[in-house]
Write a protein that holds these residues in place. Structure first.
Motif, short mmCIF file in Angstrom:
data_model
loop_
_atom_site.label_atom_id
_atom_site.label_comp_id
_atom_site.label_asym_id
_atom_site.label_seq_id
_atom_site.Cartn_x
_atom_site.Cartn_y
_atom_site.Cartn_z
N ARG A 151 24.45 54.45 -21.13
CA ARG A 151 23.35 54.04 -22.02
C ARG A 151 22.99 55.17 -23.00
NH1 ARG A 151 19.84 51.13 -17.40
NH2 ARG A 151 20.88 49.10 -17.46
N THR A 152 22.94 56.39 -22.45
CA THR A 152 22.63 57.54 -23.28
C THR A 152 23.70 57.73 -24.36
OG1 THR A 152 21.53 58.61 -21.42
CG2 THR A 152 22.16 60.02 -23.27
N ASP B 107 23.24 55.09 -26.96
CA ASP B 107 22.09 55.40 -27.83
C ASP B 107 22.44 56.49 -28.83
OD1 ASP B 107 20.60 53.52 -26.51
OD2 ASP B 107 19.52 54.96 -25.22
N TYR C 34 31.25 53.36 -31.46
CA TYR C 34 30.13 52.57 -30.99
C TYR C 34 30.63 51.30 -30.30
CZ TYR C 34 26.05 49.52 -31.10
OH TYR C 34 25.06 48.65 -30.74
N VAL D 200 24.67 55.02 -31.49
CA VAL D 200 23.92 54.18 -32.42
C VAL D 200 23.15 55.07 -33.40
CG1 VAL D 200 21.95 52.62 -32.60
CG2 VAL D 200 23.73 52.18 -30.92
N THR D 201 22.53 56.12 -32.90
CA THR D 201 21.77 57.03 -33.75
C THR D 201 22.68 57.68 -34.79
OG1 THR D 201 20.23 57.50 -31.95
CG2 THR D 201 20.28 59.07 -33.77
#
Length: 162
Positions: free
Chosen positions: A13-14, A17, A138, A20-21
């Motif tokens: 998940r990290t 994230d 991603y 995505v960032t």
């Protein structure tokens, strides 16, 4: 075992994230470069317009110079007329020199703008390539996340069945 899966899921998940960032940052940077490119295109258009105006002025000045030279040949019999026309010719030649200088400066600016535009185009291409790489990473992270989630769901179902 469940803790290891949770840790792995949290790591995934990290990573997702972070991916995505970074993708969002790359998109923002791409938009910035596209805006800069648009501004440079507008500047090029403006300089091209200025060049056309200078060319028109140069043609007018050359036409006037030709007219005054013709008038000088026809009016050589009168000294005062000749002196007046000579002075006008000098002024027109100075204007022509100034117009030619302006044209040269405009052409140099246009060349510089072309170089800058090419540089920005290369930057945009590089940023787009980076963006594509980030999008691919991603998507891979999303796929890993879905696979891990499926494994976790399968494991949870197996544990509930026991």
């Amino acid at each position: 075992m469940a803790d290891r899966i949770r840790e792995r899921l949290d790591r995934l998940r990290t990573e997702a994230d972070v991916a995505v960032t970074r993708a969002e940052e790359a998109e923002a940077l791409n938009k910035k470069y596209e805006q800069q490119l648009l501004e440079k295109d507008q500047e090029i258009t403006s300089l091209q317009h200025q060049l056309a105006v200078r060319d028109t002025e140069l043609e007018k000045a050359e036409a006037q110079l030709a007219e005054f030279k013709t008038a000088q040949i026809e009016g050589e019999h009168s000294k005062t007329t000749n002196e007046s026309l000579t002075r006008k010719i000098q002024l027109l030649e100075e204007e022509l020199d100034a117009a030619e200088k302006n044209v040269k400066e405009t052409m140099e600016k246009l060349r510089q703008v072309d170089v800058k535009a090419e540089h920005f185009e290369r930057q945009v291409q590089r940023v787009e390539a980076e963006r594509d790489q980030w999008e691919k990473k991603y998507e891979e992270a999303q796929q890993k996340y879905r696979e891990s989630k499926q494994e976790l769901d399968d494991l949870a179902a197996t544990l509930e069945g026991m």
